[in-house]
Design a protein around this motif. Structure first.
Motif, PDB file in Angstrom:
ATOM      1  N   SER A  51      90.733  44.178  47.751  1.00 26.13           N
ATOM      2  CA  SER A  51      90.501  43.996  46.324  1.00 26.13           C
ATOM      3  C   SER A  51      90.101  42.557  46.075  1.00 26.13           C
ATOM      4  CB  SER A  51      91.785  44.353  45.556  1.00 26.13           C
ATOM      5  OG  SER A  51      91.879  43.591  44.387  1.00 26.13           O
ATOM      6  N   ARG A  52      88.785  42.339  45.948  1.00 26.67           N
ATOM      7  CA  ARG A  52      88.299  40.984  45.758  1.00 26.67           C
ATOM      8  C   ARG A  52      88.766  40.385  44.438  1.00 26.67           C
ATOM      9  NH1 ARG A  52      84.685  38.353  48.542  1.00 26.67           N
ATOM     10  NH2 ARG A  52      84.137  39.249  50.532  1.00 26.67           N
ATOM     11  N   ALA A  53      88.723  41.239  43.387  1.00 24.10           N
ATOM     12  CA  ALA A  53      89.142  40.755  42.064  1.00 24.10           C
ATOM     13  C   ALA A  53      90.613  40.361  42.105  1.00 24.10           C
ATOM     14  CB  ALA A  53      88.902  41.825  41.016  1.00 24.10           C
ATOM     15  N   GLY A  54      91.419  41.200  42.748  1.00 28.19           N
ATOM     16  CA  GLY A  54      92.852  40.912  42.844  1.00 28.19           C
ATOM     17  C   GLY A  54      93.096  39.597  43.563  1.00 28.19           C
ATOM     18  N   HIS A  55      92.345  39.387  44.624  1.00 25.68           N
ATOM     19  CA  HIS A  55      92.503  38.150  45.384  1.00 25.68           C
ATOM     20  C   HIS A  55      92.163  36.935  44.532  1.00 25.68           C
ATOM     21  CE1 HIS A  55      91.127  35.044  48.321  1.00 25.68           C
ATOM     22  NE2 HIS A  55      92.312  35.343  48.814  1.00 25.68           N
ATOM     23  N   THR A  56      91.069  37.038  43.768  1.00 20.92           N
ATOM     24  CA  THR A  56      90.665  35.915  42.921  1.00 20.92           C
ATOM     25  C   THR A  56      91.730  35.615  41.886  1.00 20.92           C
ATOM     26  OG1 THR A  56      88.412  36.675  43.211  1.00 20.92           O
ATOM     27  CG2 THR A  56      88.780  35.025  41.512  1.00 20.92           C
ATOM     28  N   VAL A  57      92.251  36.675  41.249  1.00 16.28           N
ATOM     29  CA  VAL A  57      93.298  36.467  40.239  1.00 16.28           C
ATOM     30  C   VAL A  57      94.504  35.779  40.871  1.00 16.28           C
ATOM     31  CG1 VAL A  57      94.950  37.624  38.718  1.00 16.28           C
ATOM     32  CG2 VAL A  57      92.567  38.395  38.793  1.00 16.28           C
ATOM     33  N   ALA A  58      94.946  36.295  42.015  1.00 17.46           N
ATOM     34  CA  ALA A  58      96.104  35.706  42.687  1.00 17.46           C
ATOM     35  C   ALA A  58      95.838  34.246  43.038  1.00 17.46           C
ATOM     36  CB  ALA A  58      96.431  36.505  43.946  1.00 17.46           C
ATOM     37  N   LEU A  59      94.626  33.975  43.491  1.00 17.85           N
ATOM     38  CA  LEU A  59      94.272  32.616  43.879  1.00 17.85           C
ATOM     39  C   LEU A  59      94.349  31.667  42.686  1.00 17.85           C
ATOM     40  CD1 LEU A  59      93.247  31.030  46.352  1.00 17.85           C
ATOM     41  CD2 LEU A  59      90.940  31.424  45.527  1.00 17.85           C
ATOM     42  N   VAL A  60      93.768  32.112  41.572  1.00 22.74           N
ATOM     43  CA  VAL A  60      93.750  31.252  40.384  1.00 22.74           C
ATOM     44  C   VAL A  60      95.169  31.030  39.872  1.00 22.74           C
ATOM     45  CG1 VAL A  60      93.007  31.090  37.988  1.00 22.74           C
ATOM     46  CG2 VAL A  60      91.392  31.841  39.750  1.00 22.74           C
ATOM     47  N   VAL A  61      95.943  32.120  39.795  1.00 23.53           N
ATOM     48  CA  VAL A  61      97.319  31.987  39.290  1.00 23.53           C
ATOM     49  C   VAL A  61      98.114  31.031  40.180  1.00 23.53           C
ATOM     50  CG1 VAL A  61      99.497  33.207  38.934  1.00 23.53           C
ATOM     51  CG2 VAL A  61      97.356  34.229  38.148  1.00 23.53           C
ATOM     52  N   THR A  62      98.016  31.224  41.491  1.00 20.36           N
ATOM     53  CA  THR A  62      98.757  30.350  42.410  1.00 20.36           C
ATOM     54  C   THR A  62      98.313  28.898  42.261  1.00 20.36           C
ATOM     55  OG1 THR A  62      98.726  32.200  43.941  1.00 20.36           O
ATOM     56  CG2 THR A  62      99.498  30.107  44.799  1.00 20.36           C
ATOM     57  N   ALA A  63      96.997  28.705  42.179  1.00 16.59           N
ATOM     58  CA  ALA A  63      96.497  27.333  42.060  1.00 16.59           C
ATOM     59  C   ALA A  63      97.007  26.670  40.789  1.00 16.59           C
ATOM     60  CB  ALA A  63      94.963  27.336  42.086  1.00 16.59           C
ATOM     61  N   VAL A  64      96.974  27.417  39.668  1.00 16.96           N
ATOM     62  CA  VAL A  64      97.416  26.839  38.391  1.00 16.96           C
ATOM     63  C   VAL A  64      98.911  26.528  38.446  1.00 16.96           C
ATOM     64  CG1 VAL A  64      97.790  27.325  35.954  1.00 16.96           C
ATOM     65  CG2 VAL A  64      95.581  27.867  37.023  1.00 16.96           C
TER      66      VAL A  64
ATOM     67  N   ALA B  15     105.431  31.369  50.571  1.00 16.73           N
ATOM     68  CA  ALA B  15     104.751  31.428  51.870  1.00 16.73           C
ATOM     69  C   ALA B  15     104.017  32.756  52.017  1.00 16.73           C
ATOM     70  CB  ALA B  15     105.757  31.236  52.999  1.00 16.73           C
ATOM     71  N   VAL B  16     104.672  33.858  51.589  1.00 13.09           N
ATOM     72  CA  VAL B  16     104.025  35.174  51.681  1.00 13.09           C
ATOM     73  C   VAL B  16     102.741  35.179  50.858  1.00 13.09           C
ATOM     74  CG1 VAL B  16     104.245  37.604  51.033  1.00 13.09           C
ATOM     75  CG2 VAL B  16     106.115  36.456  52.206  1.00 13.09           C
ATOM     76  N   VAL B  17     102.815  34.648  49.651  1.00 10.25           N
ATOM     77  CA  VAL B  17     101.625  34.615  48.793  1.00 10.25           C
ATOM     78  C   VAL B  17     100.543  33.732  49.415  1.00 10.25           C
ATOM     79  CG1 VAL B  17     100.723  33.875  46.561  1.00 10.25           C
ATOM     80  CG2 VAL B  17     102.889  35.121  46.677  1.00 10.25           C
ATOM     81  N   LEU B  18     100.931  32.518  49.836  1.00 10.82           N
ATOM     82  CA  LEU B  18      99.929  31.592  50.395  1.00 10.82           C
ATOM     83  C   LEU B  18      99.266  32.176  51.636  1.00 10.82           C
ATOM     84  CD1 LEU B  18     101.512  28.038  50.030  1.00 10.82           C
ATOM     85  CD2 LEU B  18     100.026  29.292  48.478  1.00 10.82           C
ATOM     86  N   ASN B  19     100.042  32.942  52.403  1.00 12.71           N
ATOM     87  CA  ASN B  19      99.493  33.525  53.625  1.00 12.71           C
ATOM     88  C   ASN B  19      98.411  34.558  53.328  1.00 12.71           C
ATOM     89  OD1 ASN B  19      99.521  33.571  56.452  1.00 12.71           O
ATOM     90  ND2 ASN B  19     100.669  35.481  56.447  1.00 12.71           N
ATOM     91  N   GLU B  20      98.468  35.148  52.130  1.00  8.74           N
ATOM     92  CA  GLU B  20      97.468  36.144  51.763  1.00  8.74           C
ATOM     93  C   GLU B  20      96.183  35.502  51.252  1.00  8.74           C
ATOM     94  OE1 GLU B  20      97.821  39.317  52.369  1.00  8.74           O
ATOM     95  OE2 GLU B  20      99.812  38.871  53.136  1.00  8.74           O
TER      96      GLU B  20
ATOM     97  N   HIS C  88      91.563  30.888  50.328  1.00  7.01           N
ATOM     98  CA  HIS C  88      90.953  29.594  49.989  1.00  7.01           C
ATOM     99  C   HIS C  88      92.010  28.568  49.604  1.00  7.01           C
ATOM    100  CE1 HIS C  88      87.158  31.756  49.950  1.00  7.01           C
ATOM    101  NE2 HIS C  88      87.760  32.669  49.208  1.00  7.01           N
ATOM    102  N   PHE C  89      91.586  27.326  49.539  1.00  9.39           N
ATOM    103  CA  PHE C  89      92.441  26.206  49.098  1.00  9.39           C
ATOM    104  C   PHE C  89      93.708  26.046  49.931  1.00  9.39           C
ATOM    105  CE2 PHE C  89      91.114  27.453  44.516  1.00  9.39           C
ATOM    106  CZ  PHE C  89      89.831  26.970  44.741  1.00  9.39           C
ATOM    107  N   ARG C  90      93.763  26.648  51.116  1.00 13.60           N
ATOM    108  CA  ARG C  90      95.024  26.604  51.865  1.00 13.60           C
ATOM    109  C   ARG C  90      95.486  25.189  52.137  1.00 13.60           C
ATOM    110  NH1 ARG C  90      95.744  30.863  56.572  1.00 13.60           N
ATOM    111  NH2 ARG C  90      95.961  32.718  55.262  1.00 13.60           N
ATOM    112  N   ALA C  91      94.544  24.355  52.548  1.00 17.16           N
ATOM    113  CA  ALA C  91      94.909  22.977  52.877  1.00 17.16           C
ATOM    114  C   ALA C  91      95.482  22.279  51.644  1.00 17.16           C
ATOM    115  CB  ALA C  91      93.698  22.221  53.405  1.00 17.16           C
ATOM    116  N   TYR C  92      94.863  22.562  50.496  1.00 20.71           N
ATOM    117  CA  TYR C  92      95.336  21.952  49.251  1.00 20.71           C
ATOM    118  C   TYR C  92      96.765  22.399  48.926  1.00 20.71           C
ATOM    119  CZ  TYR C  92      95.754  21.281  44.177  1.00 20.71           C
ATOM    120  OH  TYR C  92      96.191  20.941  42.928  1.00 20.71           O
ATOM    121  N   PHE C  93      97.023  23.693  49.036  1.00 21.97           N
ATOM    122  CA  PHE C  93      98.372  24.199  48.732  1.00 21.97           C
ATOM    123  C   PHE C  93      99.411  23.591  49.672  1.00 21.97           C
ATOM    124  CE2 PHE C  93      96.153  28.209  47.096  1.00 21.97           C
ATOM    125  CZ  PHE C  93      96.211  27.767  45.791  1.00 21.97           C
ATOM    126  N   ARG C  94      99.060  23.574  50.957  1.00 23.93           N
ATOM    127  CA  ARG C  94      99.999  22.993  51.929  1.00 23.93           C
ATOM    128  C   ARG C  94     100.300  21.543  51.583  1.00 23.93           C
ATOM    129  NH1 ARG C  94      97.709  25.576  56.706  1.00 23.93           N
ATOM    130  NH2 ARG C  94      96.316  23.797  56.853  1.00 23.93           N
TER     131      ARG C  94
END
Lengths: 279, 289
Positions: A10-23, B90-95, B98-104
């Motif tokens: 799920s590409r969309a799911g991955h993007t959402v998760a990525l953005v949420v985690t980053a924020v 860690a589980v979330v980051l492992n999935e 992108h941006f892995r280096a930044y998160f670490r």
């Protein structure tokens, strides 16, 4: 590599998760630090305002210089550096030969000595607080950085880490050097140490970071304000220092360790997995 | 025979500095600590053997029970946050791809701050008025709290700081462990129709069991000795709600110069922590074998 969730599912799911985690992670780990750096440049009046301003309305970058002078941070940097570098140098000078002896020279009772060293790891640090303090005091080493250097040298974990590394060095190289007539000191200095750069880097960073971060020992040992380390001095200054100046001081005193981390990231992170799991 | 002696002499030459350091700063203090708990010690008179008196004095101190209660609360909260949050992180980051280096990088950043600096930064962020935390909460339409100024939230506030400052270590260790899990395990589980949660529970958790156990034990031993945060941020208050065992120990030793009673408290702490340390050593030895 395949992980918990199928990749590409799920590409969309991955993007959402990525953005949420980053924020979220940026908000939790970066924003507070940026906030401190910026707030230190606000005048005291603006800093006390509710609700607070995000960017300073009036920029006072001079706070950093003022904080440096007011708290005499140069002195405390120097004191901390003396503690950290001394701890590092003494720890290596004492523990490397010890680990080499235990690993390669195998003296009578070597196993027992290593065991007795490792037992000290079982002792929670705080349990030894009082007896160690009294011992330092008996030796007349209060207010003397030497006490922290020697205390740091009695580090069973460092000996253990070094010994494990020395154990794995190729026997052939050492044998060849011995046949060429190298004495043990030459062997350690010319053969073993150059081969051990990775573990020496890890041990060095651990020693410096631990010494720089330590609070309770410098607090106990240095009662003379002129000899205190940054951490001890900052908590002493905290109650009576204007907030903007204190914040500037906090930022300045974080710079060396953050800088060290940014430069030696790879080593720090490698040491982390070597250190915490295989205690 | 003579060569053997010479070799041993060389070896002990190499060991001598370490033996002296360990003897003076580790082995002797361990032995001395055991004796001190039963002595009356100050800087004025010679030590006097007093038997169990120090322990009796401790048990009679109302702060003794408070300190243990607070410490256990801190340890329990720290275990919940400091254990679960890094693992899930860690589980979330492992999935993420992108941006892995930044998160670490950013989760580990606070670990490099001197604990006193982290504590003072957070003390300021907890300020009920202009503090960042209440400002953010108000921005979300929530009511702020008194954080460090209320006995109800003081301990929780300290745990948040300790977790924030340290979770980078655990997160990165878990991340390394997660990367060692063979991918076909997940594939097989998925073919068997296991949901994400079941895969997490039946593959991820068992595969990282050892690391989880070791870090949990380390966490307990470390957090039971919490000192810097309460010392710097609250001084034990409000209403003694953040007096920890180590803070009490510090007071006995360095405010009252009663080193004997402080040592008695150390011995009690050792008794409690010894059990966890023994478990930790057993776990790591099993993994090494």
């Amino acid at each position: 590599m395949r992980t918990l969730i199928a990749p590409g599912r799920s590409r969309a799911g991955h993007t959402v998760a990525l953005v949420v985690t980053a924020v979220v992670l940026t908000a939790v780990f970066v924003v507070p630090l940026v906030w401190v750096v910026l707030s230190a440049m606000k005048p005291a009046v603006e800093l006390a305002r509710v609700p607070p301003t995000v960017l300073p309305e009036t920029w006072v970058p001079g706070t950093y210089a003022e904080a440096w002078d007011l708290m005499d941070l140069g002195r405390y940097f120097r004191n901390t550096l003396v503690v950290a570098v001394g701890t590092w140098a003494v720890q290596l000078a004492v523990d490397v030969p010890a680990a080499y002896a235990l690993s390669r020279l195998r003296p009578v009772l070597g196993g027992g000595i290593l065991g007795a060293m490792l037992v000290t790891l079982m002792m929670p640090a705080s349990v030894l607080l009082v007896p160690t303090y009294l011992t330092i005091s008996d030796l007349g080493l209060l207010d003397n950085p030497l006490s922290l250097w020697l205390l740091g040298a009695a580090n069973a974990f460092t000996v253990f880490l070094l010994k494990r590394f020395f154990d794995q060095l190729p026997v052939e190289v050492l044998e060849a050097a011995r046949i060429d007539g190298a004495g043990q000191l030459t062997m350690l200095w010319r053969i073993v140490l150059p081969l051990s750069r990775p573990v020496l880097a890890v041990v060095s960073i651990f020693a410096v970071v631990a010494a720089w971060k330590d609070f309770i020992w410098p607090l106990l040992v240095f009662s003379d304000p002129a000899r205190q380390t940054l951490s001890v001095a900052l908590q002493r200054f905290a109650p009576d220092t204007p907030v903007n100046l204190l914040l500037a001081g906090l930022v300045l005193s974080s710079v060396p360790m953050i800088g060290l981390f940014l430069v030696f990231q790879r080593h720090v992170l490698a040491g982390l997995t070597a250190g915490s799991v295989k205690g | 025979m003579r060569r053997r002696v010479a070799e041993n002499l060389v070896a002990y030459g190499f060991l001598s500095a370490a033996l002296v350091c360990f003897a003076v700063f580790s082995w002797y203090p361990i032995a001395r600590g055991a004796v001190l708990g039963f002595q009356q010690v100050d800087f004025v008179d010679d030590p006097v053997w007093v038997g169990w008196e120090n322990f009796e004095r401790l048990f009679a101190d109302p702060l003794f029970a408070t300190a243990w209660r607070n410490t256990l609360l801190f340890t329990a909260l720290a275990l919940v946050f400091g254990f679960a949050v890094p693992f899930l992180l860690a589980v979330v980051l492992n999935e993420l791809r992108h941006f892995r280096a930044y998160f670490r990088l950013i989760v580990y950043l606070p670990v490099m701050l001197p604990p006193v600096v982290a504590a003072l930064i957070w003390k300021w962020m907890y300020d009920p008025g202009p503090g960042l935390l209440n400002t953010a909460l108000r921005g979300l339409g929530l009511e702020g709290a008194a954080w460090l100024d209320s006995a109800d939230t003081s301990m929780l506030s300290l745990v948040v700081v300790a977790t924030w400052a340290n979770l980078g270590t655990a997160t990165l260790v878990y991340l390394a462990a997660l990367q060692g899990i063979p991918g076909d395990l997940y594939e097989a589980a998925e073919l068997d129709g296991a949901s994400v949660w079941r895969r997490l529970w039946h593959v991820t958790v068992p595969q990282t069991r050892f690391v989880l156990l070791v870090l949990a034990l380390l966490q307990v031993v470390a957090t039971m000795q919490v000192f810097t945060e309460p010392y710097v941020m609250t001084g034990g208050g409000p209403e003694d709600s953040t007096v920890t065992v180590l803070l009490l120990l510090y007071r006995y030793a360095f405010y009252y110069n009663d080193f004997g009673t402080a040592s008695a408290l150390s011995l009690l702490l050792l008794l409690v922590l010894g059990a966890f340390t023994a478990l930790y050593l057993r776990a790591t030895r099993k993994a090494d074998a």
